[in-house]
Design an enzyme around this catalytic site. Structure first.
Site, PDB file in Angstrom:
ATOM      1  CB  SER B 164     -97.938 -23.130  -8.970  1.00  0.00           C
ATOM      2  OG  SER B 164     -96.654 -22.969  -8.466  1.00  0.00           O
ATOM      3  CG  ASP B 330     -99.359 -23.586  -1.083  1.00  0.00           C
ATOM      4  OD1 ASP B 330     -98.122 -23.546  -0.922  1.00  0.00           O
ATOM      5  OD2 ASP B 330     -99.911 -23.186  -2.119  1.00  0.00           O
ATOM      6  CG  HIS B 363     -97.313 -25.279  -4.130  1.00  0.00           C
ATOM      7  ND1 HIS B 363     -98.105 -24.170  -4.283  1.00  0.00           N
ATOM      8  CD2 HIS B 363     -96.658 -25.431  -5.306  1.00  0.00           C
ATOM      9  CE1 HIS B 363     -97.939 -23.677  -5.493  1.00  0.00           C
ATOM     10  NE2 HIS B 363     -97.061 -24.418  -6.132  1.00  0.00           N
TER      11      HIS B 363
END
Lengths: 390, 390
Positions: B164, B330, B363
């Site tokens: 991320s 995601d 995610h």
């Protein structure tokens, strides 16, 4: 969502329309709601286009979505010249042809666009209801629409048509009043919200309720919870679009500058757009109405309320011909949810047409001018010969 | 996001770790940032596991995501016995093997978990910076990490690893200090935020800034903008999950009751979950830090800053071996974004491994114990022979 509508559509406008309203459930004949509470009087704002034929077989009820209103097509006779929210679809020669159909659209119960809702005056106190307004359901909205149709002398519906929360109402119509509904058009909708859809609504509600001006719903004589409502609207707007539509519409383009601001201004166009949408919304919509309508949408559960948990059982009383339309990029009510309702309808031997439209614009696609969508609508309504289906 | 981590992972813990911190850029040697402003002194909180070998070839830098901290693995020597946020991945015999590697993890510049950020005291005023803290970039965070590594005597990195926003830092490392980085692992990340990702961050920021307690960032001696920050966190949480994971985890299950409340309490479990996550977050995180880090993530644009708009050009100086991992569900950083970076790397003749992991959990998947992910990590790091790649 009407800000998306371009007016390059086919056909001619229905012209000038009148704002009308029906008030019913006057005391002591209060309207009893699903929650057990009673309210009255109830006003339902509505508009009509076209004429009801002598046989009473050409009425079409259009159901609006979350923040919509009764103003579906044409322009008002007074100063406001903004065309209705579905003007590209509704009019002479259009997908829903007002030369052939008598179109009725009303503002939903619990809203703030002319119908009774939390901003209306509670006759018991002489002040706006606020949170004393009972939590209404999609079923309550439909029951109020039924009262309106009774008043208009409409006892059968050639079609009920709605998208999103409007599609939920159309679904409710098809199973609650099966003998009245000859066909139903369900656009970008679902028989029940997913956890994801509930989550977005809940965060939007929390945003409103976090605004100190919300004041537990009692703000009608003071500052309104504009900031909280604006954030709620921004959340909604994201869910109405799609990854692709946002990339095409905004990408990473900057707002009026060649470099980053290095502060918390809106650097990107998408930020500026969302802020604008939030600001604009608070001028026309009531924060409590937003809470009530999103709650009704979250509560809606056709399987639970009509089929004891089963979608197949939920449609067992339906008699309508159905047209179900989903859009590829709609991630709020994805195609798999439409397919599930189609499957349940088919298991009941119902006449169902299903179409997944390739569209980039996400959930909002049903509100955007589309020859494809207008053509599908027209074809489906033309196929309705005005006779019962079985 | 560490609340998701279950501790049924393989291997043994790194054991007790010490909180450490480095303070540098003391006046007059201030740190100059991308925005042109200078700050100092700068403190970077960090933790290490394992030992740097004599040749200095076994250091691994782990980069945390938005709300993470330096506490990547093991438990603290003091009373807090909560394992680090990536304890399943980092430890003896684990995916990142602390028997072999010297692991460093530091809290990012602009955060509030020990490193200098908007809640830190501005030496110029003796009060917390608030909005006087300069807007930092991913590049500034990486520059601060470089100072930490200099201090630790690390002048080459066997690997930089992050997911991320941590993946953005790893990307920045690979092109900013190409001679130092032998390999880079990029999990669930992107070379630049899409309009959708910016939109979610912006709405979360607006929620914080709408809270009157935010007070233009100056709230450190009064009520904090807890309600606004909680809503911001809820928005984030939705984006970390997926439609499917929310359906599996919550569906439409009701919270402690058999029917709807017909009020605005949390009826559904998903509502209750989000409210809880929001409440919990405000106890550990600073609202201004949330603003600064999300802004840094939105500004991050490898193409713009290293390739004049071209991804291929952006990687032209990179020398690292790359492992790029995306997760099927995601939707914040979808696989197509990982594929785009892989393509750009390959056009530069770089050694790239790419893996899309089938995962339901959206995610957040990179933070969840996964033998597959641990195995891929271990295999990739084992393949690193400690020699330059070209």
């Amino acid at each position: 969502m009407s800000e998306y509508i371009r007016h390059d559509q086919q056909g001619v406008s229905v012209g000038r329309v009148e704002k009308q309203a029906l008030t019913f459930a006057r005391p002591p004949d209060a309207m009893t709601l699903a929650c057990g509470a009673t309210i009255g009087p109830v006003t339902i704002a509505y508009e009509t286009c076209g004429r009801l034929n002598a046989a009473g077989t050409n009425a079409v009820l259009i159901l609006h979505a979350l923040s919509g209103d009764a103003h579906v097509a044409g322009t008002y006779t007074d100063s406001d010249d903004k065309p209705g929210w579905w003007d590209f679809m509704v009019g002479p020669g259009k997908g829903i042809d007002t030369e052939r159909h008598f179109v009725v659209c009303s503002n939903i119960l619990g809203s703030c666009m002319g119908s009774t809702g939390p901003a209306s005056v509670d006759p018991a106190t002489g002040k706006p209801y606020g949170l004393n307004f009972p939590v209404v359901t999609i079923g309550d909205m439909v029951a109020a629409q039924k009262r309106l149709l009774d008043h208009l002398g409409v006892n059968r519906l050639c079609a009920v048509i709605g998208g999103s929360v409007g599609g939920m109402q159309a679904l409710e119509w098809s199973v609650r009043y099966p003998d009245m509904v000859q066909s139903a058009v369900l656009l970008a909708t679902t028989t029940r919200h997913s956890a994801l859809a509930i989550a977005f609504n809940e965060v939007a509600r929390q945003s409103i309720m976090a605004d100190p001006n919300w004041n537990n719903g009692d703000y009608y004589h003071g500052q309104k919870p504009d900031l909280g409502l604006a954030v709620a609207r921004m959340i909604g707007h994201i869910t109405y679009l799609s990854d692709e539509s946002m990339r095409l519409k905004f990408g990473r383009r900057l707002q009026d500058k060649s470099d980053f601001s290095f502060n918390f201004d809106a650097d990107f166009q998408v930020e500026s757009y969302l802020r604008y949408q939030g600001r604009k919304f608070v001028d026309r919509f009531d924060a409590n109405a937003f809470l009530y309508i999103t709650k009704a949408a979250d509560y809606f559960d056709l399987e639970r309320h009509f089929g004891d948990g089963s979608a197949v059982a939920a449609f067992s009383n339906a008699r309508a011909r159905f047209l179900v339309v989903s859009f590829t990029s709609d991630w709020l009510y994805p195609t798999y949810q439409s397919r599930a309702m189609v499957k349940a309808m088919k298991k009941n031997g119902l006449d169902v047409s299903f179409c997944e439209i390739e569209a980039r614009w996400g959930h909002d696609a049903f509100l955007l001018p589309s020859e494809r969508l207008s053509g599908i609508m027209k074809g489906f309504l033309d196929g309705d010969n005005g006779l019962p289906n079985r």
